[in-house]
Design a protein around this motif. Structure first.
Motif, PDB file in Angstrom:
ATOM      1  N   SER A 169       0.834  -1.197   0.000  1.00  0.00           N
ATOM      2  CA  SER A 169       0.000   0.000   0.000  1.00  0.00           C
ATOM      3  C   SER A 169       0.871   1.249   0.000  1.00  0.00           C
ATOM      4  O   SER A 169       2.052   1.210   0.360  1.00  0.00           O
ATOM      5  CB  SER A 169      -0.913   0.006   1.226  1.00  0.00           C
ATOM      6  OG  SER A 169      -0.139   0.048   2.414  1.00  0.00           O
ATOM      7  N   ALA A 170       0.285   2.358  -0.390  1.00  0.00           N
ATOM      8  CA  ALA A 170       1.015   3.629  -0.456  1.00  0.00           C
ATOM      9  C   ALA A 170       0.298   4.670   0.397  1.00  0.00           C
ATOM     10  O   ALA A 170      -0.535   5.432  -0.118  1.00  0.00           O
ATOM     11  CB  ALA A 170       1.132   4.101  -1.900  1.00  0.00           C
ATOM     12  N   PRO A 171       0.594   4.741   1.700  1.00  0.00           N
ATOM     13  CA  PRO A 171      -0.027   5.769   2.538  1.00  0.00           C
ATOM     14  C   PRO A 171       0.253   7.193   2.049  1.00  0.00           C
ATOM     15  O   PRO A 171      -0.564   8.080   2.235  1.00  0.00           O
ATOM     16  CB  PRO A 171       0.604   5.523   3.915  1.00  0.00           C
ATOM     17  CG  PRO A 171       1.009   4.085   3.900  1.00  0.00           C
ATOM     18  CD  PRO A 171       1.428   3.824   2.483  1.00  0.00           C
ATOM     19  N   THR A 172       1.443   7.391   1.443  1.00  0.00           N
ATOM     20  CA  THR A 172       1.768   8.698   0.877  1.00  0.00           C
ATOM     21  C   THR A 172       2.476   8.501  -0.454  1.00  0.00           C
ATOM     22  O   THR A 172       2.846   7.379  -0.820  1.00  0.00           O
ATOM     23  CB  THR A 172       2.688   9.528   1.803  1.00  0.00           C
ATOM     24  OG1 THR A 172       4.043   9.082   1.661  1.00  0.00           O
ATOM     25  CG2 THR A 172       2.267   9.433   3.254  1.00  0.00           C
ATOM     26  N   GLU A 173       2.718   9.602  -1.137  1.00  0.00           N
ATOM     27  CA  GLU A 173       3.420   9.539  -2.423  1.00  0.00           C
ATOM     28  C   GLU A 173       4.889   9.161  -2.264  1.00  0.00           C
ATOM     29  O   GLU A 173       5.560   8.838  -3.252  1.00  0.00           O
ATOM     30  CB  GLU A 173       3.317  10.905  -3.115  1.00  0.00           C
ATOM     31  CG  GLU A 173       3.983  12.028  -2.321  1.00  0.00           C
ATOM     32  CD  GLU A 173       3.642  13.412  -2.848  1.00  0.00           C
ATOM     33  OE1 GLU A 173       4.580  14.149  -3.190  1.00  0.00           O
ATOM     34  OE2 GLU A 173       2.437  13.730  -2.897  1.00  0.00           O
ATOM     35  N   HIS A 174       5.404   9.192  -1.039  1.00  0.00           N
ATOM     36  CA  HIS A 174       6.812   8.885  -0.795  1.00  0.00           C
ATOM     37  C   HIS A 174       7.044   7.427  -0.401  1.00  0.00           C
ATOM     38  O   HIS A 174       8.195   7.003  -0.245  1.00  0.00           O
ATOM     39  CB  HIS A 174       7.363   9.789   0.319  1.00  0.00           C
ATOM     40  CG  HIS A 174       7.191  11.247   0.053  1.00  0.00           C
ATOM     41  ND1 HIS A 174       7.905  11.916  -0.907  1.00  0.00           N
ATOM     42  CD2 HIS A 174       6.352  12.168   0.620  1.00  0.00           C
ATOM     43  CE1 HIS A 174       7.541  13.191  -0.919  1.00  0.00           C
ATOM     44  NE2 HIS A 174       6.599  13.363  -0.015  1.00  0.00           N
ATOM     45  N   THR A 175       5.989   6.655  -0.232  1.00  0.00           N
ATOM     46  CA  THR A 175       6.105   5.273   0.218  1.00  0.00           C
ATOM     47  C   THR A 175       6.784   4.396  -0.830  1.00  0.00           C
ATOM     48  O   THR A 175       6.483   4.492  -2.026  1.00  0.00           O
ATOM     49  CB  THR A 175       4.710   4.687   0.520  1.00  0.00           C
ATOM     50  OG1 THR A 175       4.009   5.567   1.395  1.00  0.00           O
ATOM     51  CG2 THR A 175       4.834   3.325   1.185  1.00  0.00           C
ATOM     52  N   ILE A 176       7.667   3.517  -0.380  1.00  0.00           N
ATOM     53  CA  ILE A 176       8.264   2.513  -1.258  1.00  0.00           C
ATOM     54  C   ILE A 176       7.238   1.401  -1.452  1.00  0.00           C
ATOM     55  O   ILE A 176       6.849   0.731  -0.493  1.00  0.00           O
ATOM     56  CB  ILE A 176       9.559   1.947  -0.653  1.00  0.00           C
ATOM     57  CG1 ILE A 176      10.599   3.045  -0.475  1.00  0.00           C
ATOM     58  CG2 ILE A 176      10.111   0.813  -1.523  1.00  0.00           C
ATOM     59  CD1 ILE A 176      11.860   2.593   0.252  1.00  0.00           C
ATOM     60  N   THR A 177       6.804   1.206  -2.682  1.00  0.00           N
ATOM     61  CA  THR A 177       5.790   0.184  -2.961  1.00  0.00           C
ATOM     62  C   THR A 177       6.324  -0.975  -3.792  1.00  0.00           C
ATOM     63  O   THR A 177       5.605  -1.940  -4.038  1.00  0.00           O
ATOM     64  CB  THR A 177       4.590   0.808  -3.692  1.00  0.00           C
ATOM     65  OG1 THR A 177       5.046   1.442  -4.895  1.00  0.00           O
ATOM     66  CG2 THR A 177       3.895   1.839  -2.807  1.00  0.00           C
ATOM     67  N   ASP A 178       7.565  -0.880  -4.232  1.00  0.00           N
ATOM     68  CA  ASP A 178       8.209  -1.971  -4.964  1.00  0.00           C
ATOM     69  C   ASP A 178       8.976  -2.849  -3.964  1.00  0.00           C
ATOM     70  O   ASP A 178       9.830  -2.354  -3.235  1.00  0.00           O
ATOM     71  CB  ASP A 178       9.169  -1.411  -6.017  1.00  0.00           C
ATOM     72  CG  ASP A 178       9.828  -2.518  -6.812  1.00  0.00           C
ATOM     73  OD1 ASP A 178      10.924  -2.970  -6.403  1.00  0.00           O
ATOM     74  OD2 ASP A 178       9.260  -2.935  -7.826  1.00  0.00           O
ATOM     75  N   ARG A 179       8.672  -4.131  -3.937  1.00  0.00           N
ATOM     76  CA  ARG A 179       9.270  -5.009  -2.929  1.00  0.00           C
ATOM     77  C   ARG A 179      10.785  -5.088  -3.057  1.00  0.00           C
ATOM     78  O   ARG A 179      11.504  -5.089  -2.043  1.00  0.00           O
ATOM     79  CB  ARG A 179       8.665  -6.414  -3.015  1.00  0.00           C
ATOM     80  CG  ARG A 179       7.173  -6.430  -2.695  1.00  0.00           C
ATOM     81  CD  ARG A 179       6.697  -7.764  -2.187  1.00  0.00           C
ATOM     82  NE  ARG A 179       7.089  -8.883  -3.036  1.00  0.00           N
ATOM     83  CZ  ARG A 179       6.937 -10.159  -2.687  1.00  0.00           C
ATOM     84  NH1 ARG A 179       6.411 -10.470  -1.537  1.00  0.00           N
ATOM     85  NH2 ARG A 179       7.288 -11.125  -3.500  1.00  0.00           N
ATOM     86  N   GLU A 180      11.296  -5.146  -4.267  1.00  0.00           N
ATOM     87  CA  GLU A 180      12.743  -5.252  -4.428  1.00  0.00           C
ATOM     88  C   GLU A 180      13.443  -3.956  -4.048  1.00  0.00           C
ATOM     89  O   GLU A 180      14.560  -3.968  -3.513  1.00  0.00           O
ATOM     90  CB  GLU A 180      13.088  -5.661  -5.864  1.00  0.00           C
ATOM     91  CG  GLU A 180      12.647  -7.077  -6.206  1.00  0.00           C
ATOM     92  CD  GLU A 180      13.104  -8.105  -5.164  1.00  0.00           C
ATOM     93  OE1 GLU A 180      14.306  -8.117  -4.850  1.00  0.00           O
ATOM     94  OE2 GLU A 180      12.254  -8.871  -4.672  1.00  0.00           O
ATOM     95  N   GLU A 181      12.796  -2.836  -4.301  1.00  0.00           N
ATOM     96  CA  GLU A 181      13.354  -1.564  -3.854  1.00  0.00           C
ATOM     97  C   GLU A 181      13.399  -1.505  -2.332  1.00  0.00           C
ATOM     98  O   GLU A 181      14.357  -0.992  -1.738  1.00  0.00           O
ATOM     99  CB  GLU A 181      12.527  -0.402  -4.404  1.00  0.00           C
ATOM    100  CG  GLU A 181      13.095   0.972  -4.066  1.00  0.00           C
ATOM    101  CD  GLU A 181      12.259   2.114  -4.610  1.00  0.00           C
ATOM    102  OE1 GLU A 181      12.498   3.267  -4.188  1.00  0.00           O
ATOM    103  OE2 GLU A 181      11.365   1.861  -5.443  1.00  0.00           O
TER     104      GLU A 181
END
Length: 257
Positions: A169-181
């Motif tokens: 999930s992306a609580p904000t625009e800054h959240t890391i949503t890519d698992r490998e990242e």
């Protein structure tokens, strides 16, 4: 009636349904109609009604003045409080949390890993007027918080991949949503010894967290949250250092647990 559990044991259907109902209400504050609850849990309406009435009679669920809407009851609060009161880590951590609060004058949290979330066990409020408010018992995403990332960094990469859901999930625009990242981020956290979320969970808020390694992998972590308006590079270095000191104090306090 019993059903096979994930671990191969038997599960009593009525007990499972009771727990699922309480978790439903705990995750959705306020009052809900029978139709709302039935749509969410999928139980037959007649058996759901009887189960709700039983929970109301026992104080685990409350109703409104009309008796047609339901919400979590006070008995759940009593049980939750007893968990905190009886937890040895929370008791042992109090002096270190008090010291961290004094050293930073910022909001301090102690949290525990629970699946794909961290749950707040103890908090110390910031001394500033501009401050975040986090209550004991609040659940936060593991992947978007400094607390969660600090804890995930104590697990091997493959286990982290198994723990995380397929979609983050992306609580904000800054959240890391890519698992490998996120895995790459965990590598950096292991090297530097602490985690940071820069507005990844709450806009305007930067959090720093460290895991408490009294067991491996860690299950508890402590964090310090600072509004970005107050954060400077010098302040960040100071918070990092006092968090390391808090980690060492917490490790010493919990070494026999």
């Amino acid at each position: 009636m019993a059903a096979g559990g994930a671990g191969g044991g038997a599960q009593v259907k009525s007990a499972v349904r009771t727990v699922e109902l309480l978790e439903y209400f705990a995750a959705r504050p306020g009052m809900h109609s029978l139709a709302e609850v039935q749509k969410a849990v999928g139980y037959p309406k007649s058996s759901l009604y009887m189960l709700l009435r039983t929970l109301v009679d026992l104080g685990w669920v409350e109703t409104d003045a009309t008796g047609t809407r339901y919400g979590i009851g006070v008995r759940a609060l009593l049980v939750g409080t007893s968990y905190i009161d009886g937890d040895e880590v929370v008791a042992a951590a109090r002096p270190a949390l008090d010291r961290l609060s004094e050293d930073t004058a910022e909001t301090v949290l102690l949290a525990r890993l629970d699946g794909t979330s961290v749950v707040c066990l103890a908090t110390r409020a910031s001394q500033h007027h501009l401050r975040p408010v986090t209550r004991v018992g609040r659940r936060l995403p593991v992947h978007s918080t400094a607390l969660g990332k600090a804890l995930l960094s104590t697990y091997p990469d493959e286990q982290v991949r198994r723990m995380l859901p397929g979609t983050l999930s992306a609580p904000t625009e800054h959240t890391i949503t890519d698992r490998e990242e996120l895995i790459e981020e965990l590598h950096r956290i292991r090297e530097q010894g602490y985690a940071v979320d820069r507005e990844e969970n709450t806009l305007g808020l930067c959090c720093f967290g460290v895991a408490i390694p009294y067991r491996t992998p860690a299950r508890d972590a402590v964090s310090c949250s600072i509004p970005v308006a107050r954060l400077t590079p010098a302040r960040e270095r100071t918070v990092r250092d006092v968090l390391f000191d808090a980690r060492d104090r917490l490790l010493l306090a919990t070494r026999r647990l």
